[in-house]
Design a protein around this motif. Structure first.
Motif, PDB file in Angstrom:
ATOM      1  N   TYR C   5      44.448  48.746  57.187  1.00 52.28           N
ATOM      2  CA  TYR C   5      43.620  49.792  56.591  1.00 52.28           C
ATOM      3  C   TYR C   5      42.266  49.883  57.261  1.00 52.28           C
ATOM      4  O   TYR C   5      41.656  48.871  57.594  1.00 52.28           O
ATOM      5  N   ILE C   6      41.799  51.100  57.436  1.00 52.82           N
ATOM      6  CA  ILE C   6      40.469  51.274  58.021  1.00 52.82           C
ATOM      7  C   ILE C   6      39.402  51.144  56.943  1.00 52.82           C
ATOM      8  O   ILE C   6      38.312  50.634  57.186  1.00 52.82           O
ATOM      9  N   VAL C   7      39.718  51.599  55.735  1.00 54.31           N
ATOM     10  CA  VAL C   7      38.788  51.455  54.609  1.00 54.31           C
ATOM     11  C   VAL C   7      39.510  50.818  53.445  1.00 54.31           C
ATOM     12  O   VAL C   7      40.612  51.243  53.081  1.00 54.31           O
ATOM     13  N   GLU C   8      38.898  49.787  52.892  1.00 50.41           N
ATOM     14  CA  GLU C   8      39.426  49.231  51.652  1.00 50.41           C
ATOM     15  C   GLU C   8      38.283  49.092  50.670  1.00 50.41           C
ATOM     16  O   GLU C   8      37.235  48.545  51.008  1.00 50.41           O
ATOM     17  N   MET C   9      38.470  49.595  49.479  1.00 48.50           N
ATOM     18  CA  MET C   9      37.490  49.363  48.424  1.00 48.50           C
ATOM     19  C   MET C   9      38.242  48.605  47.344  1.00 48.50           C
ATOM     20  O   MET C   9      39.194  49.121  46.767  1.00 48.50           O
ATOM     21  N   ARG C  10      37.803  47.360  47.088  1.00 50.98           N
ATOM     22  CA  ARG C  10      38.577  46.511  46.182  1.00 50.98           C
ATOM     23  C   ARG C  10      37.844  46.277  44.873  1.00 50.98           C
ATOM     24  O   ARG C  10      36.712  45.821  44.872  1.00 50.98           O
ATOM     25  N   HIS C  11      38.527  46.571  43.811  1.00 53.60           N
ATOM     26  CA  HIS C  11      38.031  46.258  42.454  1.00 53.60           C
ATOM     27  C   HIS C  11      36.586  46.726  42.240  1.00 53.60           C
ATOM     28  O   HIS C  11      35.742  45.984  41.770  1.00 53.60           O
ATOM     29  N   ILE C  12      36.348  47.946  42.610  1.00 51.46           N
ATOM     30  CA  ILE C  12      34.982  48.477  42.500  1.00 51.46           C
ATOM     31  C   ILE C  12      34.671  48.888  41.057  1.00 51.46           C
ATOM     32  O   ILE C  12      35.438  49.622  40.429  1.00 51.46           O
ATOM     33  N   ASP C  23      35.741  52.031  37.218  1.00 50.22           N
ATOM     34  CA  ASP C  23      36.159  50.844  36.489  1.00 50.22           C
ATOM     35  C   ASP C  23      37.289  50.168  37.251  1.00 50.22           C
ATOM     36  O   ASP C  23      38.432  50.639  37.221  1.00 50.22           O
ATOM     37  N   ASP C  24      36.957  49.119  38.002  1.00 54.09           N
ATOM     38  CA  ASP C  24      37.964  48.341  38.716  1.00 54.09           C
ATOM     39  C   ASP C  24      38.870  49.230  39.573  1.00 54.09           C
ATOM     40  O   ASP C  24      40.083  49.206  39.443  1.00 54.09           O
ATOM     41  N   VAL C  25      38.273  49.999  40.440  1.00 52.30           N
ATOM     42  CA  VAL C  25      39.041  50.911  41.281  1.00 52.30           C
ATOM     43  C   VAL C  25      39.323  50.260  42.634  1.00 52.30           C
ATOM     44  O   VAL C  25      38.426  49.703  43.255  1.00 52.30           O
ATOM     45  N   THR C  26      40.571  50.319  43.052  1.00 58.29           N
ATOM     46  CA  THR C  26      40.927  49.797  44.369  1.00 58.29           C
ATOM     47  C   THR C  26      41.638  50.887  45.150  1.00 58.29           C
ATOM     48  O   THR C  26      42.632  51.449  44.690  1.00 58.29           O
ATOM     49  N   ILE C  27      41.086  51.240  46.327  1.00 54.61           N
ATOM     50  CA  ILE C  27      41.796  52.187  47.189  1.00 54.61           C
ATOM     51  C   ILE C  27      41.845  51.637  48.601  1.00 54.61           C
ATOM     52  O   ILE C  27      40.958  50.910  49.037  1.00 54.61           O
ATOM     53  N   GLN C  28      42.921  51.980  49.289  1.00 53.15           N
ATOM     54  CA  GLN C  28      43.107  51.506  50.666  1.00 53.15           C
ATOM     55  C   GLN C  28      43.502  52.695  51.517  1.00 53.15           C
ATOM     56  O   GLN C  28      44.448  53.413  51.199  1.00 53.15           O
ATOM     57  N   ILE C  29      42.769  52.912  52.575  1.00 60.43           N
ATOM     58  CA  ILE C  29      42.976  54.112  53.372  1.00 60.43           C
ATOM     59  C   ILE C  29      43.370  53.741  54.795  1.00 60.43           C
ATOM     60  O   ILE C  29      42.727  52.905  55.423  1.00 60.43           O
ATOM     61  N   ARG C  30      44.441  54.372  55.276  1.00 63.12           N
ATOM     62  CA  ARG C  30      44.929  54.071  56.623  1.00 63.12           C
ATOM     63  C   ARG C  30      44.208  54.916  57.655  1.00 63.12           C
ATOM     64  O   ARG C  30      43.774  56.030  57.366  1.00 63.12           O
ATOM     65  N   LYS C  31      44.123  54.388  58.835  1.00 66.11           N
ATOM     66  CA  LYS C  31      43.505  55.148  59.914  1.00 66.11           C
ATOM     67  C   LYS C  31      44.337  56.388  60.204  1.00 66.11           C
ATOM     68  O   LYS C  31      45.555  56.321  60.241  1.00 66.11           O
ATOM     69  N   GLY C  32      43.636  57.508  60.359  1.00 67.83           N
ATOM     70  CA  GLY C  32      44.312  58.721  60.779  1.00 67.83           C
ATOM     71  C   GLY C  32      45.024  59.488  59.685  1.00 67.83           C
ATOM     72  O   GLY C  32      45.801  60.378  59.969  1.00 67.83           O
ATOM     73  N   GLU C  33      44.768  59.154  58.436  1.00 69.14           N
ATOM     74  CA  GLU C  33      45.407  59.946  57.386  1.00 69.14           C
ATOM     75  C   GLU C  33      44.375  60.810  56.667  1.00 69.14           C
ATOM     76  O   GLU C  33      43.162  60.594  56.789  1.00 69.14           O
ATOM     77  N   ILE C  34      44.897  61.790  55.955  1.00 71.02           N
ATOM     78  CA  ILE C  34      44.035  62.570  55.066  1.00 71.02           C
ATOM     79  C   ILE C  34      44.305  62.057  53.665  1.00 71.02           C
ATOM     80  O   ILE C  34      45.417  62.162  53.141  1.00 71.02           O
ATOM     81  N   TYR C  35      43.273  61.464  53.108  1.00 70.65           N
ATOM     82  CA  TYR C  35      43.419  60.778  51.824  1.00 70.65           C
ATOM     83  C   TYR C  35      42.630  61.573  50.797  1.00 70.65           C
ATOM     84  O   TYR C  35      41.426  61.769  50.943  1.00 70.65           O
ATOM     85  N   ALA C  36      43.298  62.052  49.771  1.00 65.64           N
ATOM     86  CA  ALA C  36      42.600  62.885  48.784  1.00 65.64           C
ATOM     87  C   ALA C  36      42.235  62.062  47.563  1.00 65.64           C
ATOM     88  O   ALA C  36      42.959  61.160  47.158  1.00 65.64           O
ATOM     89  N   LEU C  37      41.059  62.374  47.026  1.00 67.55           N
ATOM     90  CA  LEU C  37      40.656  61.791  45.747  1.00 67.55           C
ATOM     91  C   LEU C  37      40.664  62.922  44.748  1.00 67.55           C
ATOM     92  O   LEU C  37      39.874  63.858  44.858  1.00 67.55           O
ATOM     93  N   ARG C 216      48.107  61.294  51.380  1.00 66.86           N
ATOM     94  CA  ARG C 216      48.213  60.550  50.127  1.00 66.86           C
ATOM     95  C   ARG C 216      47.095  60.988  49.201  1.00 66.86           C
ATOM     96  O   ARG C 216      46.110  61.577  49.622  1.00 66.86           O
ATOM     97  N   CYS C 217      47.249  60.663  47.951  1.00 65.88           N
ATOM     98  CA  CYS C 217      46.317  61.170  46.969  1.00 65.88           C
ATOM     99  C   CYS C 217      46.099  60.123  45.886  1.00 65.88           C
ATOM    100  O   CYS C 217      47.054  59.619  45.299  1.00 65.88           O
ATOM    101  N   ALA C 218      44.836  59.763  45.666  1.00 69.60           N
ATOM    102  CA  ALA C 218      44.513  58.846  44.579  1.00 69.60           C
ATOM    103  C   ALA C 218      43.992  59.671  43.413  1.00 69.60           C
ATOM    104  O   ALA C 218      43.188  60.576  43.606  1.00 69.60           O
ATOM    105  N   LYS C 224      38.770  55.461  35.987  1.00 69.53           N
ATOM    106  CA  LYS C 224      39.854  54.528  36.307  1.00 69.53           C
ATOM    107  C   LYS C 224      40.803  55.141  37.328  1.00 69.53           C
ATOM    108  O   LYS C 224      41.042  56.348  37.325  1.00 69.53           O
ATOM    109  N   LEU C 225      41.342  54.265  38.189  1.00 69.12           N
ATOM    110  CA  LEU C 225      42.358  54.729  39.121  1.00 69.12           C
ATOM    111  C   LEU C 225      43.684  54.822  38.373  1.00 69.12           C
ATOM    112  O   LEU C 225      44.153  53.834  37.805  1.00 69.12           O
ATOM    113  N   ILE C 226      44.270  56.007  38.346  1.00 68.39           N
ATOM    114  CA  ILE C 226      45.503  56.190  37.605  1.00 68.39           C
ATOM    115  C   ILE C 226      46.705  55.868  38.481  1.00 68.39           C
ATOM    116  O   ILE C 226      47.611  55.161  38.089  1.00 68.39           O
ATOM    117  N   ASP C 227      46.678  56.412  39.691  1.00 67.08           N
ATOM    118  CA  ASP C 227      47.831  56.216  40.554  1.00 67.08           C
ATOM    119  C   ASP C 227      47.485  56.648  41.972  1.00 67.08           C
ATOM    120  O   ASP C 227      46.532  57.400  42.167  1.00 67.08           O
TER     121      ASP C 227
END
Lengths: 319, 368, 585
Positions: C5-12, C23-37, C216-218, C224-227
């Motif tokens: 992963y190029i970006v990881e935010m753990r348990h933020i 509230d305890d949000v964890t996201i992991q983003i791969r290089k070269g993808e379009i990641y939606a929030l 991908r989409c968070a 809270k991170l739902i999915d």
């Protein structure tokens, strides 16, 4: 005719350098009504330095004069820190801060002049006596018809001012610092986003304004009054502000405004002399710049070029 | 209880500013080799708020007190003038110029007229209000019609008034000895000078009654009237006021007119009350100090009475302070300056205090 | 694992006074993808990205960039880590050129006389020209910012990131200020950036955009991170339900309309703005008692100016405004209020309330001058108090200290409730609602819609101006569509599908000429093909899956309208909703 040009120029140039100071400050987004106070305090420091230094040099030496100029700029710059403290650190209203700085400058210089005279020179005087600056005439150039007057009976400070003004223009429009400074007055958030600290740039702008105002102040002290006292506050600071508004916050048009004010003044005085009117008519001449500025604003207020973020407090947190 | 809290909240920061300033100035006085407590006490003595060691003939503490009141009356008007404009969101930096215009007009029209006191005194007040009001209205009109910043126009007008009136005085009304304007007639004077009362001679300032009335009227205006509501709405948000159907331009012109009227009253109580003549080429500092006085009084009419009394006390008492405590009179303006400096920061300090309080309340809530 | 992963935010976790933004949000983003929030207003998307960009520090949790743990202290630091962000509000200097804006802070420098450093503006211009060609972002380096349009300004912001060699690009609601064509163009640009190897994080609440470009989409809800979902394999309906946190219902109860006499009659209205630009062109329409007439349109097409002109805030150049048979074209704002106009303005903080007044003062802003508030110029405080107590109760306005609360300290939703309550209480025959639900949460939106419809049923004439197509489809009896200052179509709500409205909004239905139309009408056709829906008055329609998502798009307004997802109109939907403020957090 020559007299009008010579006197007008020697009045317009100190005014111009003070107006440039105001432009620096306002272009960075900080309202500057304190030019008057900065001018006065700078002149006070310069005059004090000159009086102190005078003892060490012969009566005709010009060194104290240059020391005075340097110290006036430093003094004005230091006193401007007060405006910076109020506006940037304490986020005070910038108009109020300007008024307070003016009041403070007048109070302090009046008090200190008296105190220092008593403590250091054992004199009860409310002024520092300066010599009148010498003048020079450029041989050759001064013979050019009409334009020659520009090179006749020149105060040395006029040369200094022209040089400083050029540098100020160059810094404002050609360097990175100048670019960031002007951006601060339009959209400070953009400057912040570009990785520059808005308040640091504004601090620099305010200090520069103080230094230039002090420079202008000591020049007035050396040319018009030949001494320093609290009565040197005669509205030149506000006149400089009028000039910069007249000049639409741009340096060259502001020079035009200052020259207009200067020549209107010297021309008016000359007129009063030639027509042998009582000297009180000079007062009528004095209103010319102010009336001109008001009229100009009435007709052109729509294309007012004041910096967009002028007077706004920059709060980094606010999005 | 709640009310008391509110008043305390409004007062504590100005008080803090004053305290800090007195300490700071005290240090300066001590450094120059004088006793600050004696100097401060001398200020009170000079203003008739504390007894002097000895009094000359026909003088007592009362004489000093009355002369102090006479001295600060114009400042009450001037500070009210600033406050009224400020409430409507405008800076009246031209109070000094408006004072001069009103004072000069009243001097020429009534002061030199030979009218009897009964006609002259009300006329002076009326002319002061009209001329000041017109000068203020002009500024409001320039702002409304041509969008000229009132700070700029008032500064320009200050100088225009100053020089034109200086010219007129020097040309037509100058007293060759004093080099001021010829003194106005006693009948037109708003202060009864050197009036014998018992074995005392005192200056009785009639203007103070008008000033106190003005304080109450300004308070009613802003707290109780429709016009006050409209002016405040314009001061807070011009766009929202317009949306509410308030005529914003009219409000700006009106508030500057009222402000100018108060400045005019300051002018006549100064030039035809306290002074009796006008010094050409001099613009009073009163108008600028008034901005600070108003600030120190939180723009509240009653607060202004106290801040005026304080600032005036310092300058009025300074002469006596020099003679007894050996401190230069100029220190008075330095003390004033420091007070202003602190009060200019008061908005920020208040803001910080409030934030800290709300954060504390927040954490307290979370802890529970 | 980490290097993947190029970006990881753990348990933020990030708390602000009163709320937990993340509230305890964890996201992991791969290089070269379009990641939606994805998330609603206030779900915590912007806060999360602000931490990645160094504007806030997380209270708990850690951030890893390219597998390395970092503490991002400032936006400058983020820039050094090759992270760039395009904010919702552009940060541009209006009187500088494009190139000056882009290079600011990292200007190319040349030496004059061998020693004096000056900004090399020629090099800046050529650098920017080259950069814009490389990424296909057309800008002219020497144009001044204030003379170029919003979408060009946005390209300048993107170039600013690229000039700083950003590899991770954050876009905060980038389509909110764009027209549908510009949105298409932007999405293409973003795709192009991905092809050049950039990693893209897209903050949005518009499902359709995600569907079109994201990998991908968070989904965030209330901090809270739902999915985290694979976009290609997930229907928008699923995303919508996850985003809102419950089954989305689309119905607002509404009786059939019962029109009475004409209340507002606008004829041949022409309005010019301050810059002497004609913003309203020859507009005519009527609103009847018991009718909600909605004006649909892309932001900035003159609809707000129509409302301002009717309310008297903007001068009319020509034409006539008649209220209940009386010509009010030249009347003052106050006269119009008295004759019966309530107005809920678009910009509530600058117009709707005086922010530094108390709640009780604000609740009387439209009638303070009348009895019982005012007698002979004197105000009666008790009347203010009483009025305020009544409205607070009736409209559920919540504030810290009741009537005495300074409105500035209240939440946007409660400010809006106060305005709506105050205007409804005026009981005016004509009520103008402009963007009444902007920036509000779902509960508040439903509430305002209910009140608006109740007023209609009471026989008031209602003019609704909204950028949310869903809101319009949901509430309106009659729909007028504005494009470029001209009314394109007026028809009863039942006779128009969302797609049709969308096409009118873009002016495609009218003229088929210009080249820009090509792409657009294509989009329209595509939409029509897919959606097949059209929502009748009756309400929902099949459309099922995609449809739901769409309505949520406009933040869950939902409505019966379903419609196809890609429909042109839909794009417009959420747009503008959060321009200026109001928005998140």
């Amino acid at each position: 005719m020559n007299g009008i040009l010579i006197d007008g120029l020697s009045f317009a140039l100190p005014l111009f350098i003070m107006a440039i100071g105001g432009i620096y400050c306002e272009k960075s987004g900080v309202t500057m009504l304190a030019v008057e106070g900065l001018q006065g305090f700078g002149a006070f420091v310069g005059a004090f330095a000159a009086v102190l230094a005078a003892g060490g040099f012969s009566g005709s030496s010009q060194v104290p004069f240059y020391i005075a100029i340097l110290c006036a700029a430093v003094g004005g710059g230091l006193f401007a820190l007060l405006h910076a403290l109020l506006c940037l650190r304490f986020q005070a209203n910038q108009v109020i801060s300007g008024v307070v700085v003016n009041i403070m400058a007048m109070a302090l210089t009046a008090y200190l002049t008296k105190l220092l005279n008593r403590l250091l020179f054992g004199a009860t005087s409310d002024k520092f006596v300066l010599t009148v600056s010498y003048r020079f005439t450029v041989p050759g150039l001064s013979r050019i018809p009409l334009l020659g007057a520009v090179f006749t009976n020149v105060y040395p400070f006029e040369v200094i001012i022209v040089a400083v003004a050029f540098v100020a223009w160059f810094v404002m429009y050609k360097t990175r610092f100048g670019m960031h400074l002007r951006a601060c007055g339009d959209n400070p958030h953009a400057v912040d986003a570009a990785g520059r600290q808005v308040n640091r740039i504004r601090l620099a702008a305010i200090v520069i304004c103080g230094a230039l105002s002090g420079l202008g102040g000591i020049c007035f002290a050396y040319s018009i009054s030949a001494n320093f006292s609290a009565s040197i506050y005669v509205g030149y600071g506000y006149l400089a502000i009028a000039a910069l508004i007249f000049g639409n916050w741009r340096i060259l048009p502001t020079l035009g405004a200052c020259l207009l004010f200067g020549f209107a003044r010297s021309g008016g005085y000359k007129l009063v002399q030639v027509l042998q009117m009582p000297s009180s008519y000079q007062d009528l001449v004095m209103i010319l710049p102010y009336v001109l500025t008001l009229l100009l604003l009435v007709f052109f207020s729509k294309q007012n070029g004041s910096p967009r973020a002028l007077g706004e407090i920059y709060d980094k947190g606010a999005r | 209880m709640k009310n008391k809290n509110k008043i305390w909240n409004a007062v504590k920061i100005p008080l803090l500013a004053i305290l800090c300033s007195l300490v700071a100035a005290g240090v300066i006085i001590a450094l120059t080799g004088s006793n600050p407590f004696r100097a401060y006490y001398a200020l009170l003595q000079g203003s008739g708020l504390a007894p002097k060691a000895a009094y000359a003939n026909y003088k007592s503490m009362l004489t000093d007190l009355f002369s102090y009141v006479n001295y600060f009356t114009p400042m009450i008007f001037a500070a009210l003038a600033v406050a009224v404009a400020l409430r409507a969101g405008l800076f009246n930096i031209g109070v000094s110029g408006q004072m001069l215009a009103a004072g000069f007009t009243a001097t020429v029209l009534v002061g030199y007229s030979g009218l009897g006191a009964v006609a002259a005194k009300p006329l002076v007040i009326l002319i002061g209000m009209v001329v000041g009001g017109l000068a203020g209205a002009l500024v409001g009109f320039l702002k409304y019609r041509f969008n000229i910043n009132e700070v700029v126009s008032t500064i320009m007008l200050n100088y225009i008034f100053q020089y034109v009136i200086s010219f007129l005085i020097n040309t037509y009304f100058v007293d060759p000895v004093s080099r001021q304007s010829v003194e106005v007639s006693a009948a037109s004077r708003l202060t009864l000078m050197d009036t014998q009362a018992g074995n005392l001679k005192i200056d009785i300032p009639l203007g103070i009654l008008v000033a106190l009335a003005a304080v109450v009227l300004v308070w009613i205006l802003f707290d109780k009237t429709k016009l006050g509501y409209e002016l405040k709405a314009v001061g807070f948000s011009r766009s929202a006021a317009r949306y509410a159907g308030i005529r914003v331009g009219r409000c700006m012109v009106l508030s500057m007119t009222i402000s100018g009227m108060l400045a005019g009253l300051a002018g006549v109580t100064y030039y035809l009350g306290y002074m009796g003549s006008i010094q050409p080429k001099v613009l009073l500092n009163t108008g600028f100090d008034a901005i600070a006085v108003s600030l120190l009084g939180s723009n509240n009419p009653f607060g202004i009475i106290f801040s005026t009394m304080l600032i005036s006390l310092i300058s009025k008492g300074s002469t006596y302070m020099r003679s007894t405590a050996g401190v230069d009179t100029e220190i008075a303006s330095v003390i004033t300056g420091i007070i202003l400096l602190f009060s200019a920061c008061s908005a920020y300090i208040r803001h910080r205090l409030e934030r800290r309080r709300s954060e504390k309340a927040q954490t307290a809530k979370e802890d529970r | 694992m980490g290097e993947e992963y190029i970006v990881e935010m753990r348990h933020i976790t990030k708390r602000f006074p009163g709320i937990v933004a993340n509230d305890d949000v964890t996201i992991q983003i791969r290089k070269g993808e379009i990641y939606a929030l994805l998330g609603e207003n206030g779900a915590g998307k912007s806060t999360l990205m602000s931490m990645l960009f160094g504007m806030y520090e997380p209270d708990e949790g850690e951030i890893l960039i390219r597998g390395e743990k970092v503490k991002i202290e400032s936006p400058n630091h983020a820039t050094r880590l090759n992270i760039g962000m395009v904010h919702q509000h552009f940060k541009l200097v209006s009187n500088y050129t494009v190139a000056e804006n882009i290079v600011m802070g990292m200007e190319p420098v040349k030496k004059v006389l061998g020693c004096i450093p000056v900004v090399d503006i020629k090099k800046a211009n050529s650098d920017i020209r080259a950069l814009s060609e490389k990424y296909g972002l057309a800008v002219n380096p020497t144009d001044v910012i204030e003379n170029i349009n919003v979408s060009t300004q946005q390209r300048v912001e993107i170039l600013k990131m690229l000039y700083r060699e950003a590899e991770i690009l954050i876009f905060d609601e980038p389509t909110a200020v764009l027209t549908p064509q510009e949105i298409d163009f932007l999405l293409e640009i973003i795709k192009g950036l991905r092809e050049k190897g950039k990693t893209i994080i897209l903050i949005t609440h518009k499902l359709e955009e995600i569907k079109r470009i994201a990998d991908r989409c968070a989904i965030l809800n209330r901090g809270k991170l739902i999915d985290v979902l694979d976009v290609a394999e997930t229907s928008t309906r699923v995303m919508a339900n996850l985003m809102v946190g419950r089954e989305v219902s689309f119905e607002t109860e509404k009786k059939p309309a019962d029109f009475g006499k004409v209340v507002l009659d606008v004829s041949n209205l022409n309005v010019f703005n301050k810059q002497e630009f004609q913003v309203v062109k020859n507009v005519s329409f009527q609103v009847h008692e018991g009718e909600i007439l909605a004006i649909a349109g892309v932001a900035g097409n003159g609809q707000v100016e129509i409302a301002d002109a009717i309310a008297g805030l903007m001068p009319v150049r020509s034409g006539k405004i008649v209220l209940n048979g009386e010509d009010i074209t030249g009347a003052s704002i106050r006269e119009r209020t008295l004759k019966g106009i309530s107005y809920i303005p678009e910009d509530r903080q600058n117009y709707g309330v005086v922010m530094d007044f108390t709640l009780s003062e604000n609740l009387a802003l439209k009638n303070y001058f009348k009895e019982p508030f005012c007698r002979k110029g004197m105000l009666d405080n008790r009347a203010f108090e009483e009025n305020s107590r009544r409205l607070i109760e009736k409209y559920d306005i919540r504030s810290g200290q009741g009537s005495g609360t300074v409105v500035r300290s209240m939440s946007g939703g409660n400010q809006q409730k106060a305005i709506v309550g105050r205007e409804i209480e005026l009981a005016s025959p004509l009520m103008i609602f402009v963007q009444p639900t902007r920036g509000l949460d779902i509960g508040a939106i439903e509430n305002i819609h209910r009140q608006m419809i109740a007023e209609r049923d009471r026989g008031r004439a209602i003019l609704l101006i909204s950028l949310e197509l869903d809101e319009i489809m949901n509430c309106a009896d009659t729909i007028a569509v504005i494009y470029n200052g001209e009314l394109q179509k007026i028809a009863s709500a039942g006779s128009l599908t969302t797609n049709q409205v969308g096409e009118f909004m873009m002016g495609v239905r009218q003229k088929e000429t210009e080249k820009s139309t090509a792409g657009k009408s294509e989009a329209g056709k595509e939409a029509a093909g897919k959606s097949a829906t059209g929502k009748g008055t009756a309400g929902k329609s099949e459309a099922g899956k995609e449809a739901a998502g769409r309505s949520v798009t406009g933040k869950g307004t939902a409505g019966k309208s379903e419609t196809g997802k890609e429909a042109a109109g839909k794009k417009v939907t959420g747009k503008g909703a959060e321009e200026k403020g109001g928005g998140e957090e």
